[in-house]
Scaffold this motif. Sequence first.
Motif, PDB file in Angstrom:
ATOM      1  N   PHE A  28      -6.101 -24.323 -50.168  1.00 17.75           N
ATOM      2  CA  PHE A  28      -5.806 -24.501 -48.753  1.00 17.75           C
ATOM      3  C   PHE A  28      -4.455 -25.166 -48.586  1.00 17.75           C
ATOM      4  O   PHE A  28      -4.042 -25.982 -49.407  1.00 17.75           O
ATOM      5  CB  PHE A  28      -6.867 -25.393 -48.094  1.00 17.75           C
ATOM      6  N   HIS A  29      -3.792 -24.813 -47.480  1.00 15.53           N
ATOM      7  CA  HIS A  29      -2.522 -25.454 -47.146  1.00 15.53           C
ATOM      8  C   HIS A  29      -2.482 -25.716 -45.650  1.00 15.53           C
ATOM      9  O   HIS A  29      -2.754 -24.827 -44.845  1.00 15.53           O
ATOM     10  CB  HIS A  29      -1.331 -24.585 -47.544  1.00 15.53           C
ATOM     11  N   GLN A  30      -2.177 -26.948 -45.301  1.00 14.41           N
ATOM     12  CA  GLN A  30      -2.026 -27.348 -43.901  1.00 14.41           C
ATOM     13  C   GLN A  30      -0.547 -27.518 -43.628  1.00 14.41           C
ATOM     14  O   GLN A  30       0.090 -28.406 -44.172  1.00 14.41           O
ATOM     15  CB  GLN A  30      -2.753 -28.678 -43.655  1.00 14.41           C
ATOM     16  N   SER A  31      -0.009 -26.639 -42.811  1.00 12.65           N
ATOM     17  CA  SER A  31       1.404 -26.764 -42.474  1.00 12.65           C
ATOM     18  C   SER A  31       1.530 -27.092 -41.003  1.00 12.65           C
ATOM     19  O   SER A  31       0.548 -27.243 -40.290  1.00 12.65           O
ATOM     20  CB  SER A  31       2.142 -25.468 -42.797  1.00 12.65           C
ATOM     21  N   SER A  39      -2.814 -24.312 -38.149  1.00 16.17           N
ATOM     22  CA  SER A  39      -4.128 -24.008 -38.711  1.00 16.17           C
ATOM     23  C   SER A  39      -4.114 -24.219 -40.213  1.00 16.17           C
ATOM     24  O   SER A  39      -3.132 -23.905 -40.879  1.00 16.17           O
ATOM     25  CB  SER A  39      -4.507 -22.551 -38.451  1.00 16.17           C
ATOM     26  N   PRO A  40      -5.223 -24.722 -40.757  1.00 20.32           N
ATOM     27  CA  PRO A  40      -5.303 -24.775 -42.216  1.00 20.32           C
ATOM     28  C   PRO A  40      -5.447 -23.345 -42.734  1.00 20.32           C
ATOM     29  O   PRO A  40      -6.232 -22.560 -42.201  1.00 20.32           O
ATOM     30  CB  PRO A  40      -6.567 -25.602 -42.480  1.00 20.32           C
ATOM     31  N   MET A  41      -4.675 -23.012 -43.714  1.00 16.55           N
ATOM     32  CA  MET A  41      -4.661 -21.653 -44.249  1.00 16.55           C
ATOM     33  C   MET A  41      -5.392 -21.616 -45.584  1.00 16.55           C
ATOM     34  O   MET A  41      -5.202 -22.499 -46.425  1.00 16.55           O
ATOM     35  CB  MET A  41      -3.219 -21.181 -44.433  1.00 16.55           C
ATOM     36  N   CYS A  42      -6.199 -20.590 -45.780  1.00 20.02           N
ATOM     37  CA  CYS A  42      -6.977 -20.404 -47.001  1.00 20.02           C
ATOM     38  C   CYS A  42      -6.431 -19.197 -47.744  1.00 20.02           C
ATOM     39  O   CYS A  42      -6.294 -18.109 -47.168  1.00 20.02           O
ATOM     40  CB  CYS A  42      -8.447 -20.193 -46.618  1.00 20.02           C
ATOM     41  N   PHE A  43      -6.124 -19.391 -49.017  1.00 16.23           N
ATOM     42  CA  PHE A  43      -5.556 -18.344 -49.857  1.00 16.23           C
ATOM     43  C   PHE A  43      -6.325 -18.251 -51.170  1.00 16.23           C
ATOM     44  O   PHE A  43      -6.924 -19.241 -51.603  1.00 16.23           O
ATOM     45  CB  PHE A  43      -4.099 -18.681 -50.226  1.00 16.23           C
ATOM     46  N   GLY A  89      -8.115 -16.390 -36.642  1.00 16.30           N
ATOM     47  CA  GLY A  89      -7.186 -17.446 -37.041  1.00 16.30           C
ATOM     48  C   GLY A  89      -5.888 -16.862 -37.530  1.00 16.30           C
ATOM     49  O   GLY A  89      -5.432 -15.824 -37.059  1.00 16.30           O
ATOM     50  N   GLY A  90      -5.314 -17.522 -38.496  1.00 17.29           N
ATOM     51  CA  GLY A  90      -4.059 -17.074 -39.065  1.00 17.29           C
ATOM     52  C   GLY A  90      -4.208 -15.724 -39.754  1.00 17.29           C
ATOM     53  O   GLY A  90      -5.160 -15.488 -40.477  1.00 17.29           O
ATOM     54  N   MET A  91      -3.267 -14.840 -39.487  1.00 12.07           N
ATOM     55  CA  MET A  91      -3.406 -13.491 -40.041  1.00 12.07           C
ATOM     56  C   MET A  91      -3.304 -13.449 -41.555  1.00 12.07           C
ATOM     57  O   MET A  91      -3.740 -12.495 -42.162  1.00 12.07           O
ATOM     58  CB  MET A  91      -2.396 -12.555 -39.398  1.00 12.07           C
ATOM     59  N   THR A 104      -8.445 -27.691 -37.841  1.00  8.30           N
ATOM     60  CA  THR A 104      -8.311 -29.080 -38.270  1.00  8.30           C
ATOM     61  C   THR A 104      -8.646 -30.007 -37.123  1.00  8.30           C
ATOM     62  O   THR A 104      -8.074 -29.914 -36.046  1.00  8.30           O
ATOM     63  CB  THR A 104      -6.877 -29.368 -38.759  1.00  8.30           C
ATOM     64  N   ARG A 105      -9.596 -30.873 -37.380  1.00  8.30           N
ATOM     65  CA  ARG A 105      -9.913 -31.967 -36.469  1.00  8.30           C
ATOM     66  C   ARG A 105      -9.493 -33.241 -37.195  1.00  8.30           C
ATOM     67  O   ARG A 105      -9.208 -33.213 -38.391  1.00  8.30           O
ATOM     68  CB  ARG A 105     -11.413 -31.993 -36.151  1.00  8.30           C
ATOM     69  N   SER A 106      -9.475 -34.339 -36.512  1.00  7.03           N
ATOM     70  CA  SER A 106      -9.102 -35.577 -37.197  1.00  7.03           C
ATOM     71  C   SER A 106      -9.772 -36.767 -36.527  1.00  7.03           C
ATOM     72  O   SER A 106     -10.241 -36.678 -35.399  1.00  7.03           O
ATOM     73  CB  SER A 106      -7.578 -35.769 -37.199  1.00  7.03           C
TER      74      SER A 106
END
Length: 125
Positions: A28-31, A39-43, A89-91, A104-106
């Motif tokens: 995962f990467h949070q940018s 959005s947190p991205m899942c790869f 979400g992110g494409m 992402t919540r915090s």
Amino acid sequence: MKVKKVTATDGALELIEKLKERHGPLMFHQSGGCCDGSSPMCFPEGDFKVGSSDMYLGQIGGMPFYISKDQYEYWKHTQLIIDVVDGRGGMFSLEGPEGKRFLTRSRVYSEEERKALQEEERTQT
């Protein structure tokens, strides 16, 4: 006291398990990027090249989670809580075809947690 900088809801953990079964190890990467917002991205593991401007934040569902250092500066006073909601979400993120998106919540760290994190940072340098 060990304070987690990133955690995930039960719903997010269930989706992570489903994605791991389908795609193998993940990352995962949070940018704070422009294309898919924040959005947190899942790869699939290794499909996103982590660079010197990124830092390891912890694990969710046993998978590594990274964040850009600039974004971390904005959120370092909070614990990131990765959740999942219905919608696109992110494409580029793996959960898209599931009709779900990571979100992402915090929450702000307690005074005790904040002190523990400061002590941890002090011992690492």
